[in-house]
Design a protein around this motif. Structure first.
Motif, PDB file in Angstrom:
ATOM      1  N   PHE A  42       0.951  -1.074  -0.019  1.00 37.64           N
ATOM      2  CA  PHE A  42       0.175   0.012  -0.080  1.00 37.64           C
ATOM      3  C   PHE A  42       0.976   1.095   0.015  1.00 37.64           C
ATOM      4  CE2 PHE A  42      -2.381   3.256   2.137  1.00 37.64           C
ATOM      5  CZ  PHE A  42      -3.626   3.448   1.213  1.00 37.64           C
ATOM      6  N   PHE A  43       1.720   1.484   0.895  1.00 41.71           N
ATOM      7  CA  PHE A  43       2.715   2.626   1.212  1.00 41.71           C
ATOM      8  C   PHE A  43       3.699   2.551   0.078  1.00 41.71           C
ATOM      9  CE2 PHE A  43       0.671   2.440   5.261  1.00 41.71           C
ATOM     10  CZ  PHE A  43       0.229   3.617   5.525  1.00 41.71           C
ATOM     11  N   SER A  44       3.847   1.652  -0.668  1.00 38.72           N
ATOM     12  CA  SER A  44       5.043   1.691  -2.003  1.00 38.72           C
ATOM     13  C   SER A  44       4.463   2.707  -3.035  1.00 38.72           C
ATOM     14  CB  SER A  44       5.199   0.303  -2.535  1.00 38.72           C
ATOM     15  OG  SER A  44       4.269  -0.184  -3.081  1.00 38.72           O
ATOM     16  N   TRP A  45       3.083   2.724  -3.235  1.00 39.16           N
ATOM     17  CA  TRP A  45       2.503   3.729  -4.236  1.00 39.16           C
ATOM     18  C   TRP A  45       2.931   3.026  -5.484  1.00 39.16           C
ATOM     19  CZ3 TRP A  45      -2.006   6.674  -3.889  1.00 39.16           C
ATOM     20  CH2 TRP A  45      -2.148   6.852  -2.476  1.00 39.16           C
ATOM     21  N   TYR A  46       3.312   1.791  -5.631  1.00 38.16           N
ATOM     22  CA  TYR A  46       4.003   1.207  -6.953  1.00 38.16           C
ATOM     23  C   TYR A  46       2.846   1.586  -8.122  1.00 38.16           C
ATOM     24  CZ  TYR A  46       1.178  -2.890  -7.551  1.00 38.16           C
ATOM     25  OH  TYR A  46       0.256  -3.907  -7.925  1.00 38.16           O
ATOM     26  N   PRO A  47       1.770   1.581  -8.236  1.00 39.05           N
ATOM     27  CA  PRO A  47       0.755   1.750  -9.379  1.00 39.05           C
ATOM     28  C   PRO A  47       1.203   3.329 -10.050  1.00 39.05           C
ATOM     29  CG  PRO A  47      -0.619   0.720  -7.589  1.00 39.05           C
ATOM     30  CD  PRO A  47       0.858   1.228  -7.162  1.00 39.05           C
ATOM     31  N   THR A  48       1.544   4.356  -9.168  1.00 37.11           N
ATOM     32  CA  THR A  48       1.814   5.390  -9.806  1.00 37.11           C
ATOM     33  C   THR A  48       3.460   5.805  -9.963  1.00 37.11           C
ATOM     34  OG1 THR A  48       1.811   6.466  -7.584  1.00 37.11           O
ATOM     35  CG2 THR A  48      -0.315   6.341  -8.806  1.00 37.11           C
ATOM     36  N   GLN A  49       4.266   4.641  -9.284  1.00 38.90           N
ATOM     37  CA  GLN A  49       5.484   5.182  -9.165  1.00 38.90           C
ATOM     38  C   GLN A  49       6.511   4.190 -10.071  1.00 38.90           C
ATOM     39  OE1 GLN A  49       6.730   7.592  -7.109  1.00 38.90           O
ATOM     40  NE2 GLN A  49       4.822   7.916  -6.692  1.00 38.90           N
ATOM     41  N   ALA A  61     -12.538   2.951 -14.747  1.00 39.26           N
ATOM     42  CA  ALA A  61     -12.869   1.529 -14.623  1.00 39.26           C
ATOM     43  C   ALA A  61     -14.468   1.706 -14.365  1.00 39.26           C
ATOM     44  CB  ALA A  61     -11.873   0.796 -13.492  1.00 39.26           C
ATOM     45  N   CYS A  62     -14.643   2.359 -12.937  1.00 39.82           N
ATOM     46  CA  CYS A  62     -16.100   2.331 -12.790  1.00 39.82           C
ATOM     47  C   CYS A  62     -16.181   3.459 -11.915  1.00 39.82           C
ATOM     48  CB  CYS A  62     -16.801   0.838 -12.294  1.00 39.82           C
ATOM     49  SG  CYS A  62     -15.707   0.507 -10.773  1.00 39.82           S
ATOM     50  N   PHE A  63     -17.289   3.870 -11.615  1.00 43.72           N
ATOM     51  CA  PHE A  63     -17.836   5.051 -10.605  1.00 43.72           C
ATOM     52  C   PHE A  63     -16.843   6.124 -10.626  1.00 43.72           C
ATOM     53  CE2 PHE A  63     -18.886   0.904  -8.854  1.00 43.72           C
ATOM     54  CZ  PHE A  63     -20.455   0.933  -8.724  1.00 43.72           C
ATOM     55  N   GLY A  64     -16.274   6.404 -11.944  1.00 43.79           N
ATOM     56  CA  GLY A  64     -15.561   7.550 -11.923  1.00 43.79           C
ATOM     57  C   GLY A  64     -13.935   7.185 -11.529  1.00 43.79           C
ATOM     58  N   LEU A  65     -13.704   6.223 -10.972  1.00 50.41           N
ATOM     59  CA  LEU A  65     -12.375   5.805 -10.563  1.00 50.41           C
ATOM     60  C   LEU A  65     -11.400   5.336 -11.392  1.00 50.41           C
ATOM     61  CD1 LEU A  65     -13.492   3.896  -7.232  1.00 50.41           C
ATOM     62  CD2 LEU A  65     -12.526   6.175  -7.189  1.00 50.41           C
ATOM     63  N   SER A  66     -10.388   5.525 -11.502  1.00 53.93           N
ATOM     64  CA  SER A  66      -9.211   5.278 -12.397  1.00 53.93           C
ATOM     65  C   SER A  66      -8.664   3.809 -12.036  1.00 53.93           C
ATOM     66  CB  SER A  66      -7.944   6.344 -12.620  1.00 53.93           C
ATOM     67  OG  SER A  66      -7.279   6.235 -11.330  1.00 53.93           O
ATOM     68  N   TRP A  67      -8.186   3.204 -13.090  1.00 53.45           N
ATOM     69  CA  TRP A  67      -7.529   1.762 -13.148  1.00 53.45           C
ATOM     70  C   TRP A  67      -6.674   1.917 -11.980  1.00 53.45           C
ATOM     71  CZ3 TRP A  67      -9.557  -2.385 -14.258  1.00 53.45           C
ATOM     72  CH2 TRP A  67     -10.776  -2.528 -15.205  1.00 53.45           C
ATOM     73  N   ILE A  68      -5.513   3.013 -11.911  1.00 55.24           N
ATOM     74  CA  ILE A  68      -4.477   3.049 -10.995  1.00 55.24           C
ATOM     75  C   ILE A  68      -5.016   3.242  -9.680  1.00 55.24           C
ATOM     76  CG2 ILE A  68      -3.009   3.699 -12.715  1.00 55.24           C
ATOM     77  CD1 ILE A  68      -2.756   6.470 -11.610  1.00 55.24           C
ATOM     78  N   SER A  69      -6.167   3.837  -9.376  1.00 49.66           N
ATOM     79  CA  SER A  69      -6.736   4.144  -8.022  1.00 49.66           C
ATOM     80  C   SER A  69      -7.118   2.895  -7.477  1.00 49.66           C
ATOM     81  CB  SER A  69      -7.761   5.197  -8.060  1.00 49.66           C
ATOM     82  OG  SER A  69      -7.220   6.400  -8.269  1.00 49.66           O
ATOM     83  N   ILE A  70      -7.720   1.949  -8.272  1.00 52.08           N
ATOM     84  CA  ILE A  70      -8.316   0.671  -8.045  1.00 52.08           C
ATOM     85  C   ILE A  70      -7.303  -0.274  -7.473  1.00 52.08           C
ATOM     86  CG2 ILE A  70      -9.636  -1.325  -8.581  1.00 52.08           C
ATOM     87  CD1 ILE A  70     -11.473   0.414 -10.328  1.00 52.08           C
ATOM     88  N   GLN A  72      -4.191   0.896  -6.518  1.00 55.11           N
ATOM     89  CA  GLN A  72      -3.466   1.185  -5.412  1.00 55.11           C
ATOM     90  C   GLN A  72      -4.245   0.755  -3.989  1.00 55.11           C
ATOM     91  OE1 GLN A  72      -0.764   2.514  -4.284  1.00 55.11           O
ATOM     92  NE2 GLN A  72      -1.486   2.896  -2.249  1.00 55.11           N
ATOM     93  N   PHE A  73      -5.618   0.717  -3.996  1.00 57.00           N
ATOM     94  CA  PHE A  73      -6.370   0.624  -2.840  1.00 57.00           C
ATOM     95  C   PHE A  73      -7.092  -0.536  -2.743  1.00 57.00           C
ATOM     96  CE2 PHE A  73      -6.487   5.229  -3.721  1.00 57.00           C
ATOM     97  CZ  PHE A  73      -5.593   5.697  -2.475  1.00 57.00           C
ATOM     98  N   ILE A  74      -7.557  -1.247  -3.649  1.00 55.33           N
ATOM     99  CA  ILE A  74      -8.396  -2.344  -3.685  1.00 55.33           C
ATOM    100  C   ILE A  74      -7.676  -3.845  -3.182  1.00 55.33           C
ATOM    101  CG2 ILE A  74      -9.961  -4.135  -4.778  1.00 55.33           C
ATOM    102  CD1 ILE A  74     -11.278  -1.324  -4.150  1.00 55.33           C
ATOM    103  N   PRO A  75      -6.394  -4.210  -3.838  1.00 55.93           N
ATOM    104  CA  PRO A  75      -5.953  -5.302  -3.620  1.00 55.93           C
ATOM    105  C   PRO A  75      -5.315  -5.186  -1.922  1.00 55.93           C
ATOM    106  CG  PRO A  75      -5.379  -4.842  -5.741  1.00 55.93           C
ATOM    107  CD  PRO A  75      -6.233  -3.573  -5.159  1.00 55.93           C
ATOM    108  N   ALA A  76      -4.515  -4.267  -1.938  1.00 65.01           N
ATOM    109  CA  ALA A  76      -3.661  -4.233  -0.606  1.00 65.01           C
ATOM    110  C   ALA A  76      -4.880  -3.930   0.811  1.00 65.01           C
ATOM    111  CB  ALA A  76      -3.026  -2.884  -0.455  1.00 65.01           C
ATOM    112  N   SER A  77      -5.757  -3.193   0.552  1.00 63.18           N
ATOM    113  CA  SER A  77      -6.834  -3.165   1.373  1.00 63.18           C
ATOM    114  C   SER A  77      -7.757  -4.401   1.632  1.00 63.18           C
ATOM    115  CB  SER A  77      -7.997  -2.053   0.987  1.00 63.18           C
ATOM    116  OG  SER A  77      -7.209  -0.864   1.023  1.00 63.18           O
ATOM    117  N   GLY A  78      -8.002  -5.337   0.713  1.00 62.19           N
ATOM    118  CA  GLY A  78      -8.570  -6.556   0.708  1.00 62.19           C
ATOM    119  C   GLY A  78      -7.424  -7.620   1.653  1.00 62.19           C
TER     120      GLY A  78
END
Length: 274
Positions: A42-49, A61-70, A72-78
């Motif tokens: 999560f704290f690596s922010w590798y999708p943007t780095q 992707a959906c609900f106005g969220l970009s693919w890189i935001s998903i 960043q937040f979905i797999p690690a939070s899960g």
């Protein structure tokens, strides 16, 4: 001591079942490594780095969220959710336990399914190829390795889900006499395992457990492949924080030297980037 045949040792059908008790060694180790790993990701922010994971923020992707935001937040939070909210065997579950099982399954879907979808979209795996509108900065060999990891994740996760459905439904796939027996046991509170499953069912449980483990291994390998092929890990960072040193160093000669080194390093970085 349980009255069942000691030659038929109880086998968990899932990793979650094996580590469900956080007071036991396996539960403690599972929580520690899962939560630490999820925190690092999560704290690596590798999708943007990392250039081989970054696809820009214009693709939604959906609900106005970009693919890189998903990503960043979905797999690690899960991963955090499934490591914190543990489960109990279904036969022992009450209403609140059922809620915890639901949250645990949600975390597992966020990790496995969520990561699979965002990575498949990133590299253009399978049917995602026709929807990809970006260019990933990755070599062909690295893309093949990432696609192979995705294929293995899909295969073994599908096997795991199918076996879980078979084990959950029971009839007509499983003879009830061959399954685990749960009930009250003298000297033990609540519902307990009275007798373990026969080998026909135990083989299904072992296959379910193994497919989940292999799927998790390929998920880890997928992350390692991304790290191994990213160009950022080859960057040679300066040995000093020159911008800070130039403000603290009072010697003019030393200041000129630091400024020259900073300018030279900036040119080298630009050349490497190009």
């Amino acid at each position: 001591r349980p009255p069942f045949n000691p030659k038929r040792v109880s086998s968990p059908a899932t990793v979650s079942e094996m580590v469900h008790d956080p007071t036991k060694p396996e539960g403690k180790v599972f929580f520690a490594f899962c939560f630490i790993g999820a925190t690092f990701i999560f704290f690596s922010w590798y999708p943007t780095q990392l250039r081989n994971a970054y696809i820009g923020d214009d693709e939604l992707a959906c609900f106005g969220l970009s693919w890189i935001s998903i990503r960043q937040f979905i797999p690690a939070s899960g991963m955090m959710l499934l490591s914190i909210v543990t489960v109990v065997p279904g036969a022992q579950a009450g209403i609140t336990d059922e809620i915890c099982i639901g949250l645990h399954l949600l975390g597992a879907c966020m990790l496995f399914v969520g990561y699979f979808i965002v990575e498949a979209h990133c590299v253009g795996w399978g049917f995602f190829k026709s929807y990809v509108g970006h260019q990933v900065h990755e070599s062909d060999s690295a893309l093949r390795q990432r696609a192979f990891c995705l294929t293995m994740i899909a295969v073994f996760y599908t096997i795991f889900i199918v076996l879980q459905v078979v084990l959950s439904i029971g009839k007509p796939f499983i003879n009830p006499e061959d399954a685990d027996k749960w009930g009250e046991m003298e000297g033990h509170p609540g519902i307990q395992l009275v007798d373990t499953a026969h080998w026909r069912v135990k083989l299904l449980k072992i296959s379910s457990y193994g497919s989940e483990v292999i799927c998790g291994i390929f998920l880890i390998l997928s992350h390692l492949v991304i790290w191994y092929h990213c160009e950022e890990r080859h960057y040679d960072l300066p040995e000093e924080l020159d911008s800070l040193c130039s403000k603290l160093v009072s010697d003019p000669e030393r200041q000129r030297k630091l400024a020259a080194e900073e300018e030279e390093y900036g040119e080298d970085s630009e050349d490497e980037f190009d």
